[in-house]
Design a protein around this motif. Structure first.
Motif, PDB file in Angstrom:
ATOM      1  N   LEU A 133      44.324  68.161  57.849  1.00 19.60           N
ATOM      2  CA  LEU A 133      43.274  69.314  58.592  1.00 19.60           C
ATOM      3  C   LEU A 133      43.825  69.038  60.280  1.00 19.60           C
ATOM      4  CD1 LEU A 133      42.770  72.298  59.580  1.00 19.60           C
ATOM      5  CD2 LEU A 133      39.849  70.628  59.127  1.00 19.60           C
ATOM      6  N   HIS A 134      43.173  67.744  60.228  1.00 16.08           N
ATOM      7  CA  HIS A 134      42.878  67.457  61.416  1.00 16.08           C
ATOM      8  C   HIS A 134      44.006  66.627  62.200  1.00 16.08           C
ATOM      9  CE1 HIS A 134      39.037  66.141  60.188  1.00 16.08           C
ATOM     10  NE2 HIS A 134      38.494  66.017  61.425  1.00 16.08           N
ATOM     11  N   GLU A 135      45.484  66.424  61.654  1.00 14.32           N
ATOM     12  CA  GLU A 135      46.595  66.445  62.183  1.00 14.32           C
ATOM     13  C   GLU A 135      47.136  67.639  62.562  1.00 14.32           C
ATOM     14  OE1 GLU A 135      49.073  63.366  60.202  1.00 14.32           O
ATOM     15  OE2 GLU A 135      47.563  61.807  60.534  1.00 14.32           O
ATOM     16  N   ALA A 136      46.651  68.975  61.556  1.00 11.92           N
ATOM     17  CA  ALA A 136      47.407  69.373  61.531  1.00 11.92           C
ATOM     18  C   ALA A 136      46.706  70.563  62.988  1.00 11.92           C
ATOM     19  CB  ALA A 136      46.979  70.984  60.783  1.00 11.92           C
ATOM     20  N   VAL A 137      45.656  69.745  63.211  1.00 16.86           N
ATOM     21  CA  VAL A 137      45.037  70.174  64.962  1.00 16.86           C
ATOM     22  C   VAL A 137      45.357  69.359  66.192  1.00 16.86           C
ATOM     23  CG1 VAL A 137      43.436  71.959  63.894  1.00 16.86           C
ATOM     24  CG2 VAL A 137      42.574  69.884  64.852  1.00 16.86           C
ATOM     25  N   GLY A 138      45.992  68.877  65.965  1.00 21.69           N
ATOM     26  CA  GLY A 138      46.670  67.572  66.941  1.00 21.69           C
ATOM     27  C   GLY A 138      46.053  65.598  67.256  1.00 21.69           C
ATOM     28  N   PHE A 139      45.242  66.115  66.627  1.00 24.83           N
ATOM     29  CA  PHE A 139      44.354  64.661  66.095  1.00 24.83           C
ATOM     30  C   PHE A 139      45.253  63.695  65.628  1.00 24.83           C
ATOM     31  CE2 PHE A 139      40.630  66.449  66.343  1.00 24.83           C
ATOM     32  CZ  PHE A 139      39.361  66.434  66.452  1.00 24.83           C
ATOM     33  N   ALA A 140      45.365  61.971  66.045  1.00 24.62           N
ATOM     34  CA  ALA A 140      46.461  61.138  65.943  1.00 24.62           C
ATOM     35  C   ALA A 140      45.054  60.403  65.407  1.00 24.62           C
ATOM     36  CB  ALA A 140      47.197  60.812  67.313  1.00 24.62           C
ATOM     37  N   GLN A 141      45.650  59.575  64.129  1.00 26.98           N
ATOM     38  CA  GLN A 141      45.062  58.060  63.860  1.00 26.98           C
ATOM     39  C   GLN A 141      44.603  57.091  64.504  1.00 26.98           C
ATOM     40  OE1 GLN A 141      45.729  56.856  59.708  1.00 26.98           O
ATOM     41  NE2 GLN A 141      44.719  55.730  59.803  1.00 26.98           N
ATOM     42  N   LEU A 142      44.219  56.486  64.741  1.00 35.75           N
ATOM     43  CA  LEU A 142      43.671  55.157  64.877  1.00 35.75           C
ATOM     44  C   LEU A 142      43.488  54.426  64.566  1.00 35.75           C
ATOM     45  CD1 LEU A 142      40.514  56.329  66.611  1.00 35.75           C
ATOM     46  CD2 LEU A 142      42.567  56.485  68.460  1.00 35.75           C
ATOM     47  N   GLY A 143      42.774  53.765  63.547  1.00 35.49           N
ATOM     48  CA  GLY A 143      43.041  52.546  63.237  1.00 35.49           C
ATOM     49  C   GLY A 143      42.171  53.174  61.325  1.00 35.49           C
ATOM     50  N   VAL A 144      41.806  51.855  60.882  1.00 38.02           N
ATOM     51  CA  VAL A 144      40.865  51.705  59.663  1.00 38.02           C
ATOM     52  C   VAL A 144      40.076  50.860  59.936  1.00 38.02           C
ATOM     53  CG1 VAL A 144      40.840  51.590  56.797  1.00 38.02           C
ATOM     54  CG2 VAL A 144      42.841  52.759  58.733  1.00 38.02           C
ATOM     55  N   PHE A 145      38.755  51.392  59.079  1.00 38.24           N
ATOM     56  CA  PHE A 145      37.581  50.819  59.075  1.00 38.24           C
ATOM     57  C   PHE A 145      37.754  50.280  57.506  1.00 38.24           C
ATOM     58  CE2 PHE A 145      34.065  52.304  62.862  1.00 38.24           C
ATOM     59  CZ  PHE A 145      35.826  51.913  64.028  1.00 38.24           C
ATOM     60  N   ARG A 146      37.618  49.163  57.699  1.00 40.10           N
ATOM     61  CA  ARG A 146      38.053  48.256  55.542  1.00 40.10           C
ATOM     62  C   ARG A 146      36.865  48.459  55.381  1.00 40.10           C
ATOM     63  NH1 ARG A 146      43.392  49.783  54.857  1.00 40.10           N
ATOM     64  NH2 ARG A 146      44.047  49.787  56.056  1.00 40.10           N
ATOM     65  N   GLY A 147      36.574  48.804  53.646  1.00 37.61           N
ATOM     66  CA  GLY A 147      35.834  48.763  52.999  1.00 37.61           C
ATOM     67  C   GLY A 147      34.517  49.092  53.808  1.00 37.61           C
ATOM     68  N   VAL A 148      34.136  49.437  55.500  1.00 35.45           N
ATOM     69  CA  VAL A 148      33.071  50.032  55.196  1.00 35.45           C
ATOM     70  C   VAL A 148      31.913  50.667  54.701  1.00 35.45           C
ATOM     71  CG1 VAL A 148      33.400  51.956  57.197  1.00 35.45           C
ATOM     72  CG2 VAL A 148      32.483  49.927  58.112  1.00 35.45           C
ATOM     73  N   GLY A 149      32.053  51.449  54.213  1.00 34.40           N
ATOM     74  CA  GLY A 149      31.407  52.084  53.111  1.00 34.40           C
ATOM     75  C   GLY A 149      30.714  51.972  51.982  1.00 34.40           C
ATOM     76  N   PHE A 150      29.574  52.063  51.205  1.00 37.03           N
ATOM     77  CA  PHE A 150      29.498  51.603  50.005  1.00 37.03           C
ATOM     78  C   PHE A 150      29.059  52.794  49.427  1.00 37.03           C
ATOM     79  CE2 PHE A 150      27.546  50.060  45.939  1.00 37.03           C
ATOM     80  CZ  PHE A 150      28.434  49.238  45.038  1.00 37.03           C
ATOM     81  N   LYS A 151      29.697  53.664  47.687  1.00 34.10           N
ATOM     82  CA  LYS A 151      29.058  54.388  47.611  1.00 34.10           C
ATOM     83  C   LYS A 151      29.297  54.744  46.351  1.00 34.10           C
ATOM     84  CE  LYS A 151      27.979  59.454  48.016  1.00 34.10           C
ATOM     85  NZ  LYS A 151      27.738  60.477  48.539  1.00 34.10           N
ATOM     86  N   HIS A 152      28.571  55.222  45.164  1.00 30.88           N
ATOM     87  CA  HIS A 152      29.166  54.961  44.174  1.00 30.88           C
ATOM     88  C   HIS A 152      30.061  53.831  43.337  1.00 30.88           C
ATOM     89  CE1 HIS A 152      29.242  59.873  44.388  1.00 30.88           C
ATOM     90  NE2 HIS A 152      27.857  60.009  44.188  1.00 30.88           N
TER      91      HIS A 152
END
Ligand SMILES: CC(C)(COP(=O)(O)OP(=O)(O)OC[C@H]1O[C@@H](n2cnc3c(N)ncnc32)[C@H](O)[C@@H]1OP(=O)(O)O)[C@@H](O)C(=O)NCCC(=O)NCCS
Length: 180
Positions: A133-152
């Motif tokens: 969805l984001h790329e379909a409306v024109g967003f471009a990827q900046l980068g990735v925060f690795r292992g930044v969230g812990f859940k489940h």
């Protein structure tokens, strides 16, 4: 019988319970959101009315809320005040029917009209639908925060996507407050 059409309209606090109900399964059963306890309607209403007031839109079919999209402040420090984060959540039965795109078209038009200059989106990876969805409306990827969230019981990467809503104005006017 053919499906009823989707209607996109500004959300108000009367929609807060329905918006909370759309969001709750993603909090409880996914890592799409890093919240652990689903917010109730009162908390959703508080978020909708937070200052600076930013657009919240709902998608409805036959008057029932089937999804929503909203913008929120990126960061609180003054120099960030032209940047917003955006996100969207739909009932599972509503996926891949063009509703996310309709919500985002209207949401991005609204934030651009208020004078915001950058839109950002943080996406727990993998999430093909949200990236799509984001790329379909024109967003471009900046980068990735690795292992930044812990859940489940696991650590998760969050990718960041960006859309420029306007060229970089040398003397940007203050963004306006959203009034639905
Ligand atoms: C992410 C979400 C809002 C997308 O909305 P949607 O209504 O399903 O998406 P749309 O049907 O409008 O699709 C728009 C474009 O996105 C892309 N897309 C959508 N779903 C996709 C999928 N499963 N895989 C790959 N691309 C996809 C396509 O490019 C699509 O355009 P097309 O249908 O012309 O090919 C929706 O799937 C959702 O609510 N997901 C769960 C919650 C979530 O992850 N929210 C995002 C948090 S960051």
């Amino acid at each position: 019988m053919p499906d009823s059409p989707v209607d996109i309209r500004p959300a108000d606090s009367d929609d807060a319970d329905a918006v909370a109900a759309v969001y709750a399964p993603y909090v409880e059963r996914s890592v799409v959101s890093f919240e652990e306890v689903p917010p109730d309607g009162a908390e959703m209403a508080r978020r909708m009315l937070a200052q600076p007031r930013l657009p919240w839109l709902v998608a409805t079919r036959d008057g029932e809320v089937v999804g929503y999209a909203y913008a929120s402040q990126h960061r609180a420090r003054r120099g960030y005040r032209w940047s917003v984060e955006v996100s969207a959540y739909l009932n599972a039965s509503e996926h891949r029917r063009g509703t996310g795109r309709r919500l985002y078209d209207d949401l991005l038009t609204a934030v651009r009209g208020l004078g915001y200059v950058r839109a950002l989106a943080g996406i727990t990876l993998p999430n093909a639908a949200s990236v799509g969805l984001h790329e379909a409306v024109g967003f471009a990827q900046l980068g990735v925060f690795r292992g930044v969230g812990f859940k489940h019981g696991d650590w998760h990467d969050v990718g960041w996507w960006q859309l420029s809503l306007a060229a970089s104005p040398p003397d940007p006017p203050e963004p306006s407050t959203w009034s639905p």
